[in-house]
Design a protein around this motif. Structure first.
Motif, PDB file in Angstrom:
ATOM      1  N   GLY A   1       0.805  -1.220   0.000  1.00 30.26           N
ATOM      2  CA  GLY A   1       0.000   0.000   0.000  1.00 30.26           C
ATOM      3  C   GLY A   1       0.834   1.264   0.000  1.00 30.26           C
ATOM      4  N   LEU A   2       1.911   1.263  -0.767  1.00 25.79           N
ATOM      5  CA  LEU A   2       2.826   2.389  -0.795  1.00 25.79           C
ATOM      6  C   LEU A   2       2.389   3.446  -1.805  1.00 25.79           C
ATOM      7  N   THR A   3       3.045   4.585  -1.737  1.00 27.90           N
ATOM      8  CA  THR A   3       3.056   5.563  -2.819  1.00 27.90           C
ATOM      9  C   THR A   3       4.491   5.613  -3.311  1.00 27.90           C
ATOM     10  N   SER A   4       4.685   5.518  -4.622  1.00 31.20           N
ATOM     11  CA  SER A   4       6.040   5.441  -5.162  1.00 31.20           C
ATOM     12  C   SER A   4       6.288   6.545  -6.182  1.00 31.20           C
ATOM     13  N   ILE A   5       7.454   7.149  -6.069  1.00 26.47           N
ATOM     14  CA  ILE A   5       7.927   8.132  -7.047  1.00 26.47           C
ATOM     15  C   ILE A   5       9.219   7.585  -7.635  1.00 26.47           C
ATOM     16  N   ILE A   6       9.222   7.380  -8.942  1.00 30.37           N
ATOM     17  CA  ILE A   6      10.398   6.850  -9.628  1.00 30.37           C
ATOM     18  C   ILE A   6      11.006   7.961 -10.467  1.00 30.37           C
ATOM     19  N   VAL A   7      12.189   8.387 -10.097  1.00 33.10           N
ATOM     20  CA  VAL A   7      12.905   9.409 -10.853  1.00 33.10           C
ATOM     21  C   VAL A   7      13.870   8.692 -11.792  1.00 33.10           C
ATOM     22  N   THR A   8      13.694   8.882 -13.089  1.00 31.33           N
ATOM     23  CA  THR A   8      14.459   8.080 -14.040  1.00 31.33           C
ATOM     24  C   THR A   8      14.470   8.709 -15.424  1.00 31.33           C
ATOM     25  N   HIS A   9      15.431   8.296 -16.230  1.00 33.86           N
ATOM     26  CA  HIS A   9      15.385   8.618 -17.655  1.00 33.86           C
ATOM     27  C   HIS A   9      15.128   7.352 -18.476  1.00 33.86           C
ATOM     28  N   HIS A  10      14.849   6.224 -17.790  1.00 37.45           N
ATOM     29  CA  HIS A  10      14.502   4.973 -18.471  1.00 37.45           C
ATOM     30  C   HIS A  10      12.996   4.973 -18.743  1.00 37.45           C
ATOM     31  N   VAL A  11      12.603   5.583 -19.843  1.00 39.54           N
ATOM     32  CA  VAL A  11      11.189   5.817 -20.142  1.00 39.54           C
ATOM     33  C   VAL A  11      10.443   4.517 -20.402  1.00 39.54           C
ATOM     34  N   HIS A  12      10.925   3.747 -21.331  1.00 39.41           N
ATOM     35  CA  HIS A  12      10.156   2.601 -21.826  1.00 39.41           C
ATOM     36  C   HIS A  12      10.060   1.475 -20.798  1.00 39.41           C
ATOM     37  N   GLU A  13      11.016   1.387 -19.889  1.00 41.43           N
ATOM     38  CA  GLU A  13      10.948   0.377 -18.840  1.00 41.43           C
ATOM     39  C   GLU A  13       9.991   0.788 -17.722  1.00 41.43           C
ATOM     40  N   THR A  14       9.882   2.084 -17.475  1.00 39.68           N
ATOM     41  CA  THR A  14       9.143   2.577 -16.312  1.00 39.68           C
ATOM     42  C   THR A  14       7.673   2.852 -16.588  1.00 39.68           C
ATOM     43  N   LEU A  15       7.348   3.380 -17.758  1.00 35.98           N
ATOM     44  CA  LEU A  15       5.966   3.784 -18.032  1.00 35.98           C
ATOM     45  C   LEU A  15       4.940   2.656 -17.881  1.00 35.98           C
ATOM     46  N   PRO A  16       5.272   1.387 -18.237  1.00 34.47           N
ATOM     47  CA  PRO A  16       4.249   0.341 -18.116  1.00 34.47           C
ATOM     48  C   PRO A  16       3.710   0.135 -16.696  1.00 34.47           C
ATOM     49  N   ILE A  17       4.464   0.488 -15.651  1.00 36.12           N
ATOM     50  CA  ILE A  17       3.970   0.283 -14.289  1.00 36.12           C
ATOM     51  C   ILE A  17       3.470   1.579 -13.653  1.00 36.12           C
ATOM     52  N   ALA A  18       3.608   2.702 -14.358  1.00 40.90           N
ATOM     53  CA  ALA A  18       3.276   3.999 -13.771  1.00 40.90           C
ATOM     54  C   ALA A  18       1.801   4.336 -13.950  1.00 40.90           C
ATOM     55  N   ASP A  19       1.232   4.982 -12.933  1.00 38.22           N
ATOM     56  CA  ASP A  19      -0.126   5.531 -13.030  1.00 38.22           C
ATOM     57  C   ASP A  19      -0.099   6.947 -13.579  1.00 38.22           C
TER      58      ASP A  19
END
Length: 262
Positions: free
Chosen positions: A194-212
């Motif tokens: 039940g976390l809130t997560s902030i992912i700071v990254t320049h890895h766009v294509h790996e990260t966007l699929p899990i992001a709200d």
């Protein structure tokens, strides 16, 4: 609004300076509780500066920063209390080389709680299990692969069960398989704990699929905030330059050497 109903993070009219240089300005941003928000941008765009404001390391030159329903305090004791509610996964892992994986994870529990040794040992075992590394409890950082070390650092970051997790370039230096493992863990832990997560990254294509939510920072400001689907469909030339990795466009490539800090 009750603090528990407020967004996990809220920035309003924020300007962030480093010395006499303004890094980011006019920042208005909300991170809903329970979400995964990807903060994207090219190297040097100010993503790490934003993180410094969220953890209280950098005081805004203007505007307000609220984390978990309260303004980020400046008084040291109150700031330390807030930081115990924020888990941070550093891109360099930050593991102590003379401690085993289990000892690294136990460190924040021993520092910030008065729990009995047996309870701490059980909690460490649970955190290692959460990242799939129970068998590596007695291994030292030098004996771990890059992906395994990143998972130990993640287990340590969640040791105190923080409601807010911040990931600073979590995929840096990892191969595609290890990157996939870390991204899946971030998503699973966010849902399971039940976390809130902030992912700071320049890895766009790996990260966007899990992001709200997705936020793009460039040229000293937020240039996009919305859903990943809307981001990819955006016709904004600046956004598309970043997503497609084009060398020419509205985002300037600064090849000049940076001035040394005074």
């Amino acid at each position: 609004m009750d603090a528990n109903d407020a967004p996990a993070v809220r920035l309003a009219g924020v300007r962030l300076d480093r010395g006499t240089r303004t890094i980011l300005s006019g920042l208005d941003l909300e991170v809903p509780r329970g979400s995964i928000t990807a903060v994207l941008g090219p190297s040097g765009s100010g993503k790490s500066t934003l993180l410094a404001a969220l953890t209280g390391e950098l005081v805004p030159a203007a505007g307000t920063v609220e984390v978990l329903g309260q303004p980020v305090p400046r008084q040291q004791r109150a700031l330390l209390a807030l930081r115990r509610s924020i888990g941070v996964l550093l891109q360099g892992n930050g593991l102590l080389t003379d401690l085993t994986a289990a000892e690294n994870i136990a460190l924040p529990l021993r520092t910030h709680t008065r729990l009995p040794r047996a309870v701490i040992d059980r909690l460490v075992e649970m955190k290692l299990h959460a990242v799939g590394l129970r068998a590596a409890a007695d291994a030292y950082p030098r004996e771990l692969s890059g992906g395994m070390a990143r998972r130990v650092a993640l287990a340590r970051a969640i040791a105190l069960d923080p409601p807010l997790m911040i990931y600073d370039e979590p995929l840096t230096g990892l191969d595609p398989i290890a990157s996939g493992v870390i991204i899946n863990l971030i998503s699973e832990l966010n849902d399971r704990l039940g976390l809130t997560s902030i992912i700071v990254t320049h890895h766009v294509h790996e990260t966007l699929p899990i992001a709200d939510r997705a936020v793009v920072i460039a040229n000293g400001r937020v240039v996009y905030s919305g859903t990943p689907g809307e981001l990819q469909a955006s016709g904004d030339l600046l956004v598309q330059q970043f997503l497609q990795g084009k060398p020419d466009g509205p985002i300037a490539f600064d090849s000049s050497p940076r001035a040394e800090a005074a």
